[in-house]
Design a protein around this motif. Structure first.
Motif, mmCIF file in Angstrom:
data_model
loop_
_atom_site.group_PDB
_atom_site.id
_atom_site.type_symbol
_atom_site.label_atom_id
_atom_site.label_comp_id
_atom_site.label_asym_id
_atom_site.label_seq_id
_atom_site.Cartn_x
_atom_site.Cartn_y
_atom_site.Cartn_z
ATOM 1 N N THR A 407 0.846 -1.184 0.000
ATOM 2 C CA THR A 407 0.000 0.000 0.000
ATOM 3 C C THR A 407 0.883 1.236 0.000
ATOM 4 O O THR A 407 1.979 1.228 0.574
ATOM 5 N N GLN A 408 0.424 2.276 -0.663
ATOM 6 C CA GLN A 408 1.133 3.549 -0.722
ATOM 7 C C GLN A 408 0.151 4.684 -0.471
ATOM 8 O O GLN A 408 -1.037 4.553 -0.783
ATOM 9 N N GLY A 409 0.646 5.778 0.049
ATOM 10 C CA GLY A 409 -0.222 6.920 0.269
ATOM 11 C C GLY A 409 0.553 8.204 0.410
ATOM 12 O O GLY A 409 1.781 8.196 0.604
ATOM 13 N N MET A 410 -0.169 9.328 0.327
ATOM 14 C CA MET A 410 0.464 10.636 0.399
ATOM 15 C C MET A 410 -0.531 11.641 0.950
ATOM 16 O O MET A 410 -1.710 11.633 0.594
ATOM 17 N N HIS A 411 -0.050 12.505 1.839
ATOM 18 C CA HIS A 411 -0.822 13.658 2.307
ATOM 19 C C HIS A 411 0.005 14.899 2.006
ATOM 20 O O HIS A 411 1.153 15.022 2.459
ATOM 21 N N GLN A 412 -0.577 15.827 1.233
ATOM 22 C CA GLN A 412 0.183 16.975 0.738
ATOM 23 C C GLN A 412 -0.614 18.254 0.915
ATOM 24 O O GLN A 412 -1.815 18.289 0.654
ATOM 25 N N THR A 413 0.078 19.301 1.367
ATOM 26 C CA THR A 413 -0.559 20.614 1.504
ATOM 27 C C THR A 413 0.272 21.663 0.780
ATOM 28 O O THR A 413 1.510 21.624 0.809
ATOM 29 N N ASN A 414 -0.410 22.590 0.134
ATOM 30 C CA ASN A 414 0.247 23.741 -0.487
ATOM 31 C C ASN A 414 -0.306 25.009 0.153
ATOM 32 O O ASN A 414 -1.520 25.209 0.213
ATOM 33 N N VAL A 415 0.589 25.880 0.653
ATOM 34 C CA VAL A 415 0.191 27.112 1.336
ATOM 35 C C VAL A 415 0.898 28.297 0.694
ATOM 36 O O VAL A 415 2.128 28.273 0.498
ATOM 37 N N ASN A 416 0.155 29.341 0.362
ATOM 38 C CA ASN A 416 0.704 30.573 -0.204
ATOM 39 C C ASN A 416 0.797 31.646 0.876
ATOM 40 O O ASN A 416 -0.147 31.833 1.655
ATOM 41 N N THR A 417 1.912 32.351 0.917
ATOM 42 C CA THR A 417 2.051 33.491 1.825
ATOM 43 C C THR A 417 2.539 34.740 1.108
ATOM 44 O O THR A 417 2.757 35.771 1.740
ATOM 45 N N GLY A 418 2.721 34.663 -0.199
ATOM 46 C CA GLY A 418 3.156 35.832 -0.966
ATOM 47 C C GLY A 418 1.978 36.641 -1.481
ATOM 48 O O GLY A 418 0.809 36.276 -1.320
ATOM 49 N N GLU A 419 2.299 37.741 -2.143
ATOM 50 C CA GLU A 419 1.262 38.619 -2.688
ATOM 51 C C GLU A 419 0.578 37.976 -3.884
ATOM 52 O O GLU A 419 -0.633 38.113 -4.077
ATOM 53 N N GLU A 420 1.355 37.264 -4.702
ATOM 54 C CA GLU A 420 0.807 36.617 -5.886
ATOM 55 C C GLU A 420 0.542 35.139 -5.612
ATOM 56 O O GLU A 420 1.241 34.504 -4.825
ATOM 57 N N TYR A 421 -0.475 34.625 -6.288
ATOM 58 C CA TYR A 421 -0.810 33.207 -6.200
ATOM 59 C C TYR A 421 -0.658 32.582 -7.580
ATOM 60 O O TYR A 421 -1.251 33.063 -8.557
ATOM 61 N N LEU A 422 0.127 31.523 -7.670
ATOM 62 C CA LEU A 422 0.233 30.785 -8.912
ATOM 63 C C LEU A 422 -0.763 29.628 -8.926
ATOM 64 O O LEU A 422 -1.385 29.328 -9.953
ATOM 65 N N ILE A 423 -0.900 28.976 -7.786
ATOM 66 C CA ILE A 423 -1.916 27.961 -7.559
ATOM 67 C C ILE A 423 -2.505 28.214 -6.173
ATOM 68 O O ILE A 423 -1.868 28.860 -5.329
ATOM 69 N N PRO A 424 -3.712 27.730 -5.871
ATOM 70 C CA PRO A 424 -4.333 28.049 -4.586
ATOM 71 C C PRO A 424 -3.808 27.194 -3.443
ATOM 72 O O PRO A 424 -3.103 26.204 -3.651
ATOM 73 N N ASP A 425 -4.174 27.574 -2.219
ATOM 74 C CA ASP A 425 -3.949 26.705 -1.076
ATOM 75 C C ASP A 425 -4.784 25.437 -1.290
ATOM 76 O O ASP A 425 -5.968 25.508 -1.658
ATOM 77 N N ALA A 426 -4.171 24.295 -1.065
ATOM 78 C CA ALA A 426 -4.869 23.057 -1.400
ATOM 79 C C ALA A 426 -4.314 21.891 -0.594
ATOM 80 O O ALA A 426 -3.203 21.955 -0.055
ATOM 81 N N THR A 427 -5.103 20.818 -0.556
ATOM 82 C CA THR A 427 -4.709 19.576 0.105
ATOM 83 C C THR A 427 -4.956 18.419 -0.848
ATOM 84 O O THR A 427 -6.015 18.345 -1.491
#
Length: 735
Positions: A407-427
């Motif tokens: 079995t394999q798995g992944m938990h991933q979070t992306n967080v933006n703290t800059g003025e510009e966003y290239l992709i959104p905050d996501a899980t």
């Protein structure tokens, strides 16, 4: 997670009692002991060298049946089975001479077979071999492997391309865990330093059965530096100098091992100025500086092994948006630039039972990426954190059947703290289960497997509707069932035939689903598509190879159909002064292959002549060409290995001539590329002065200072050539 760690510790306490030892002697048919032979117990993650008497010793071996592999330059690699059921087991091995290259144990495939026993054809290259070619970066070295190319931005940024597929379609593994570094961006590099890497294995084609989503196009599997032999202390210093970029690469490492504990540490620093093109001008802001630190701690007992590895990488790189502008030899980056801080923490644990074993890889990866346009305040700042696991249980062998469930798995979070966003905050959350079986009889091998994966992607809304940087919240689910079937046989004594069928998939990434704004690295306004579906492919691979003591050849062919292939294309609209590109899907097909020869005639066995040709064609269902398809390439080398002397061991000279064909079939938003020929020279060997020895390489790449532009260069649209002539001097001092 805590309960899993406790189970590992409990397994260790239960199984750490026996004191079995495996000993033996390695010799040739004339009964002469061979020293320096590499002896491995791959299932136990153990390795040692034979001493001056040809003897070797492994301690802390559990009861059971294991494979033992012996490899030595100039001799045929041997694999035998050994049964451990008493305090001391003796296994003497006789190696026979051969002109063939050493057969390597392949780690990236399911059953860790020798390449000659493997159902899949996997390219294996040691970093030492790549270093002899004098390449400036890790990805540049990988691009010398047939079927592998790179999308490059100067010398600082390179992304691997396997048979025409790149980005998220190529999965990268380092330290036994999948590397996550926002690889969707064209100006986002691999993020790995070659210091502390032993070798690389390249799986060409879908490897979703073993690795899940993102292994649609293939896998790059980097094997980390090995620990020192038991009861030894080793160290080395590695220095490279690069004439073209006034560059320097420095690495210092130390490692030591006892019978149970192992430790290593390595630090490195790379610095380069802007690269020169053949007319003498520098390409402004292609400079970069990189710091890297790797360390590892290992522990092994009879029924338990554990390895903890840590890698920190700091990268400061310029983004070349000015073309041929300010001319300076400085190494200090200017705006715009990127700062990337990457961390990889991996923990591998193996518990051995009487007839089976449990293997668990746990990983934490952090990628902290900032982009600065005109000041030290980051306009873009993304932090990607990934936790992943990979647990495999090797069932007891039944006759000729070997099988694995996992079995394999992944938990991933992306967080933006800059003025510009290239992709959104996501899980993102992944979960997959798989099983595979290997059946071997005589010289034939049949391997089959199946896998199911499920992915959840949720994002947070940001901005105002209709504005640049507005992201609508999404909650998407993707799932896929995949299978593979492979067959390998020896048609004749010297002829190997492999045939593989495999399906694979890739879930769309956040950029493809949600983009809404100017992507500075691509110089266009990008719009995502939340309705995108899985990419699903089916590939047929054929490999035929022949080998005798003085001549070898191989032919690889593939046909890869991809349903719902995701690509970006212009829609004819200009937004905020930039052409608008929209992500969409269409069915596609890629096909081609590689062929090559290796000739080392008798009695001049010191002469090696190699030649390889690679080709790939990629088209959408409507007949349009796919983007980022590398041009055909014909690679030729002559290598001479001279007789060793008192002061110079294993000397060699290398002449390489590579002809890259023109690319007349670009996609709608690419331009055609001209053909070009590059000539490279290399010399090297091991210099011995008393008790001091060091390896030295001297290379001259693009010897005739040819002006050329690679089809996969991101600077091609500005008409900026690739690097001109460069001389590379490398020295490795062993202490």
């Amino acid at each position: 997670m805590k309960s899993f760690f406790l189970a590992l510790m409990l397994g260790f306490s239960i199984f750490a009692s026996a004191q079995n030892t495996l000993v033996g002697t390695i010799s040739n048919p004339q009964n002469t002991p061979l020293s320096g032979v590499t002896i491995r117990l791959p299932e136990l993650h153990k390795e040692t060298l034979s001493d001056e008497n040809g003897t070797y010793t492994f301690r802390n071996i559990p009861n059971g049946s294991f494979k033992i592999t012996c490899s030595y330059m100039g001799y045929e690699t041997q694999t035998k089975s050994v049964e451990i059921s008493q305090k001391e087991t003796v296994m003497n091995i006789i190696l026979t001479e051969t002109i063939h290259q050493m057969d390597e144990v392949i780690i990236s495939t399911a059953f860790n077979k020798l390449q000659s026993q493997n159902v899949m054809k996997v390219e294996h290259q040691s970093l030492k071999t790549l270093a002899q070619k004098g390449t400036s970066t890790l990805i540049e070295g990988l691009a010398t492997i047939p079927g592998v190319s790179q999308v490059s931005t100067g010398t600082s940024i390179g992304k691997p391309v396997i048979r025409g597929l790149s980005g998220n379609r190529v999965l990268v593994y380092s330290q036994g865990v999948r590397l996550e570094n926002q690889q969707f961006g064209e100006e986002h590099g691999l993020g790995l330093n070659d210091a502390g890497i032993e070798s690389v294995e390249v799986i060409k084609g879908p490897a979703s059965l073993l690795y899940g989503s993102d292994a649609l196009g293939g896998v790059l599997y980097f094997n980390p530096e090995k620990f020192a032999a038991p009861n030894t202390l080793e160290g080395n210093f590695n220095q490279k100098l690069f004439s073209n970029t006034n560059g320097s690469s420095t690495s210092l490492g130390v490692k030591t091992s006892s019978d149970s504990f192992k430790f290593l540490a390595r630090g490195s620093y790379n610095t380069h100025a802007d690269y020169k093109i053949p007319d003498g001008n520098r390409v402004t802001n292609t400079r970069y500086n990189e710091s890297d630190f790797k360390t590892a701690l290992g522990y092994s007992k009879e029924r338990f092994t554990s390895t903890l590895r840590y890698n920190f990488n700091k990268l400061d790189l310029g983004i070349p948006e000015q073309g041929i502008a300010e001319q300076t030899p400085t190494h200090k980056t200017t705006f715009p630039k990127q700062a990337v801080y990457a961390t990889i923490l991996s923990w591998n644990n193996t518990i051995f039972f009487k007839r089976s074993k449990l293997d668990a890889d746990l990983g934490y990866i952090s990628n902290n990426r900032s982009e600065f346009e005109d000041s030290d305040v980051a306009n873009l700042h993304m932090t990607l954190k990934t936790y992943n696991y990979n647990v495999k249980y090797y069932l007891p062998k039944i006759g000729n059947f070997e099988s694995i469930v996992g079995t394999q798995g992944m938990h991933q979070t992306n967080v933006n703290t800059g003025e510009e966003y290239l992709i959104p905050d996501a899980t993102t959350n992944d979960f997959g289960v798989f099983g595979t079986v290997n059946f071997e009889w005589k010289k034939k091998v049949l391997q089959a497997g199946a896998r199911f994966d499920h992915r959840n992607v949720t994002s947070i809304a940001h901005g105002n509707f209709g504005d640049e940087g507005y992201f609508q919240a999404i909650a998407k689910k993707f799932q896929s069932f995949n299978a593979s079937l492979g067959f390998k046989t020896n048609i004749k004594k010297n002829v190997i035939f492999r045939l593989n069928f495999a399906s694979g998939f890739r879930a769309p990434n956040l950029a493809e689903l949600t983009s809404n704004g100017v992507h500075e690295g691509s110089n266009r306004y990008e719009v995502g598509n939340a309705a995108l579906k899985n990419e699903q492919n089916f590939q047929t691979d054929l490999n035929l190879e022949y080998r005798n003591p003085h001549f070898e050849w191989f032919v690889n062919g593939f046909y890869n159909t991809i349903n719902q292939y995701i690509f970006i294309a212009p829609n004819g609209i200009v937004t905020n002064g930039f052409d608008t590109y929209v992500y969409t899907q269409a069915n596609a097909v890629l096909f081609g292959g590689e062929a090559g020869i290796h000739f080392h005639p008798h009695p001049v066995d010191w002469l090696h002549i190699t030649s390889s040709f690679e080709r790939v064609t990629g088209k959408k269902q409507n007949g349009e060409n796919l983007p980022l398809i590398p041009a055909n390439k014909w690679n030729n080398s002559i290598k001479t290995e001279f007789k060793s002397s008192k002061y110079l061991k294993d000397p060699f000279a290398l002449l390489n001539v590579t002809y890259t064909f023109d690319q007349k079939n670009p996609s709608l938003f690419e331009t055609k590329s001209n053909d070009y020929t590059l000539v490279n020279l290399g010399f090297g060997g091991k210099v011995t002065l008393g008790k001091t020895s060091f390896d030295v390489n001297l290379n001259a790449n693009n010897l005739f200072n040819k002006t050329y532009i690679s089809h996969l260069s991101r600077l091609k649209n500005e008409g900026i050539p690739n690097m001109g002539r460069t001389v590379v001097l490398g020295v490795i001092l062993n202490m």
